[in-house]
Design a protein around this motif. Structure first.
Motif, mmCIF file in Angstrom:
data_model
loop_
_atom_site.group_PDB
_atom_site.id
_atom_site.type_symbol
_atom_site.label_atom_id
_atom_site.label_comp_id
_atom_site.label_asym_id
_atom_site.label_seq_id
_atom_site.Cartn_x
_atom_site.Cartn_y
_atom_site.Cartn_z
ATOM 1 N N ASN A 1 -4.126 5.810 -6.608
ATOM 2 C CA ASN A 1 -3.222 5.174 -7.564
ATOM 3 C C ASN A 1 -1.843 4.902 -6.969
ATOM 4 N N MET A 2 -1.333 5.829 -6.174
ATOM 5 C CA MET A 2 -0.041 5.601 -5.526
ATOM 6 C C MET A 2 -0.088 4.396 -4.598
ATOM 7 N N ILE A 3 -1.164 4.301 -3.819
ATOM 8 C CA ILE A 3 -1.294 3.195 -2.873
ATOM 9 C C ILE A 3 -1.510 1.878 -3.608
ATOM 10 N N ALA A 4 -2.283 1.912 -4.694
ATOM 11 C CA ALA A 4 -2.506 0.702 -5.490
ATOM 12 C C ALA A 4 -1.190 0.170 -6.049
ATOM 13 N N HIS A 5 -0.359 1.053 -6.564
ATOM 14 C CA HIS A 5 0.953 0.623 -7.066
ATOM 15 C C HIS A 5 1.829 0.109 -5.930
ATOM 16 N N LEU A 6 1.719 0.738 -4.758
ATOM 17 C CA LEU A 6 2.481 0.274 -3.598
ATOM 18 C C LEU A 6 2.091 -1.152 -3.227
ATOM 19 N N THR B 1 -6.251 3.209 -14.608
ATOM 20 C CA THR B 1 -6.513 3.876 -13.335
ATOM 21 C C THR B 1 -6.903 2.856 -12.275
ATOM 22 N N ALA B 2 -6.377 3.023 -11.095
ATOM 23 C CA ALA B 2 -6.675 2.101 -9.997
ATOM 24 C C ALA B 2 -8.105 2.286 -9.508
ATOM 25 N N VAL B 3 -8.649 1.236 -8.896
ATOM 26 C CA VAL B 3 -10.001 1.268 -8.343
ATOM 27 C C VAL B 3 -9.888 1.326 -6.822
ATOM 28 N N ILE C 1 -8.625 9.289 8.132
ATOM 29 C CA ILE C 1 -8.431 8.910 6.737
ATOM 30 C C ILE C 1 -8.059 7.434 6.621
ATOM 31 N N GLY C 2 -8.767 6.745 5.741
ATOM 32 C CA GLY C 2 -8.460 5.358 5.419
ATOM 33 C C GLY C 2 -8.604 5.167 3.920
ATOM 34 N N TRP C 3 -8.187 3.986 3.445
ATOM 35 C CA TRP C 3 -8.237 3.717 2.009
ATOM 36 C C TRP C 3 -8.633 2.263 1.780
ATOM 37 N N VAL C 4 -9.396 2.026 0.725
ATOM 38 C CA VAL C 4 -9.670 0.659 0.292
ATOM 39 C C VAL C 4 -9.386 0.594 -1.207
ATOM 40 N N ILE C 5 -8.625 -0.423 -1.601
ATOM 41 C CA ILE C 5 -8.195 -0.604 -2.983
ATOM 42 C C ILE C 5 -8.673 -1.969 -3.455
ATOM 43 N N TRP C 6 -9.253 -2.008 -4.668
ATOM 44 C CA TRP C 6 -9.666 -3.271 -5.265
ATOM 45 C C TRP C 6 -8.667 -3.691 -6.333
#
Length: 492
Positions: free
Chosen positions: A102-107, A117-119, A285-290
């Motif tokens: 969620n923090m990264i999605a808002h970023l 809630t972010a996906v 560690i990596g992240w993927v946001i939709w």
């Protein structure tokens, strides 16, 4: 009568490893030994061999984080035995991952409602994140084609030739054609106009790179978005954009906040970022946001029920460590926006110091841009006597690992050196590197060029090849073989 027992060699507690038999015999390399050895000896011998590795802090080839605060190191070690997949056993760790998402999605300016809630999901790196994003695009494209009664067996993806090798892996592993925009001298990122020209009805997405591994440059996602909107209107297609922000995702929001590259652009449907690069976490560690739930097909998500709640999961890996997720959360709350901004500004300033120092030598052309990932990519102005590969080789004598590599098609005749400026690369180290490069150039100037080293055999003058030249010839032949199959660019 006093009974005595003679201990076998394997039972003896080793008080001094270097006085024992374990340093006088070779350890097994390919088969397990029959007998055990003391823990002290195993540790000492492996530790001594690892001393021959390079110093990670001086490895300027890598974008990956090589330093974290001692407090975070303690958190990592405390969680080293936690398997993240055991969500019912470690629900707090799962909660920390969701907070990070969620923090990264808002970023990235995801269009989230007040309590929405972010996906997204944590991965072992951007490679896995790209595989997941690509699978979502492929499945969504297939579903749409099926609904329209059209063929869905020939998907393709459009990228620049500068993409990392994980994109080729995705295309090959999941049977998607990779359509690449070739580079050209002086322009080392994907041309948005040429990319849109390659788009057809079978294109599942166009992948833009926010921070090319070759020269750190940000591709123009805004222009790509605008051009693609026009093409979609003309054709009736719905071609989306994925942004590979592995390197730049934790840079742009802090020092280029007005740059439009993320979910502010309507066609950007997913973004990946490497937490272990400028997210400032150790490797893993990596992240993927939709953008929203509709961009991740439900049939790709598995549901786990634990503690009375539904836990959706979408990953390629099953077991993985919890430490890096915890470390990412530590950095996000420890540094906050202010801390990340300060780190990125310091990296950029030290990049400028290094670039200016190299320009003052008068020996190099700067290939990288001031706006982008903080790195300096540079090439020799005159490579007639000595090459970038020789500069790279000689810098190792000073402890520096600076890669030299050729550009992808159609700029493969250009060779560059690259220095990545990470958090732990200080102003002092930047100034020191410039001095060491000047020393290397001075030493090369007084050495004969490779072409001048000759030997006469039967009255025929034959150029004497060095081991480096021989290795480069082999590398060139292998690269040609691979490029004939398909491109592979694994600069990381």
């Amino acid at each position: 009568m006093v009974l005595s027992k003679t201990a076998s060699q394997s039972d003896v507690s080793v008080h001094s490893t270097f006085a024992s038999r374990y340093v006088r015999t070779s350890l097994p390399r390919f088969k397990m030994s029959e007998n055990s050895i003391p823990k002290e000896a195993a540790f000492q011998i492996i530790n001594d061999e690892l001393m021959l590795d390079g110093n990670p802090r001086l490895n300027l080839a890598s974008f990956v984080t090589t330093w974290m605060e001692p407090e975070c190191d303690k958190l990592i070690m405390a969680a080293i035995n936690k398997n993240y997949v055991d969500m019912d056993e470690y629900p707090v760790t799962t909660e920390l991952q969701n907070r990070c998402v969620n923090m990264i999605a808002h970023l990235f300016n995801a269009p989230l409602g007040e309590n929405e809630t972010a996906v997204g999901v944590g991965t072992v790196g951007s490679s896995e994140a790209i595989m997941l994003a690509g699978l979502a695009f492929k499945r969504k494209w297939q579903n749409r084609r099926k609904a329209e009664g059209k063929p869905y067996d020939n998907p393709n993806i459009v990228t620049g030739a500068n993409v990392q090798v994980c994109w080729e892996k995705f295309a090959r592993y999941f049977e998607v054609e990779l359509k690449e925009v070739k580079l050209r001298e002086g322009y080392y990122v994907m041309d948005p106009e040429k990319a849109v020209d390659l788009v057809d009805e079978n294109t599942i997405c166009v992948a833009a790179i926010l921070g090319s591994t070759l020269n750190g440059e940000f591709e123009d996602v805004k222009v790509l978005n605008d051009l693609l909107i026009e093409k979609n209107k003309e054709t009736g297609w719905e071609t989306p954009i994925h942004v590979d922000a592995a390197s730049g995702g934790f840079i742009a929001p802090f020092i280029y906040p007005d740059l439009e590259w993320d979910f502010r652009l309507p066609l950007v449907k997913s973004i990946n970022v490497s937490g272990h690069k400028y997210g400032l976490v150790y490797a893993g560690i990596g992240w993927v946001i939709w953008r929203n739930k509709e961009d991740l097909p439900e049939e790709l998500i598995f549901h786990i029920n634990y503690l009375g709640a539904d836990q959706p999961t979408f990953t390629l890996n099953f077991s993985k460590g919890s430490s890096q997720v915890i470390a990412q959360y530590y950095q996000l709350i420890r540094l906050g926006y202010e801390g990340y901004q300060n780190v990125m500004e310091n990296c950029k300033e030290n990049m400028i110091v290094l670039k200016d120092g190299l320009e003052k030598t008068g020996r190099f052309n700067i290939v990288s841009k001031d706006e982008g990932v903080p790195l300096v990519a540079f090439s020799l102005k005159d490579s007639s006597r000595h090459t970038e590969f020789e500069v790279s080789e000689m810098l190792r004598r000073f402890g520096w690992i600076v890669p030299a590599y050729t550009m992808p098609p159609d700029a493969q005749h250009i060779t560059v050196l690259r220095v990545v400026i990470r958090e732990d690369f200080s102003r002092t180290l930047a100034e020191r590197l410039v001095k060491d490069i000047e020393k290397v150039m001075h030493e090369l100037d007084i050495l004969p060029s490779r072409a001048d080293i000759r030997e006469e055999t039967n009255h025929v003058v034959v150029a004497k090849k060095s081991a480096l030249e021989t290795q480069r010839e082999i590398t060139t032949a292998w690269r040609k073989f691979v490029m004939d199959k398909k491109k592979t660019n694994g600069v990381c």
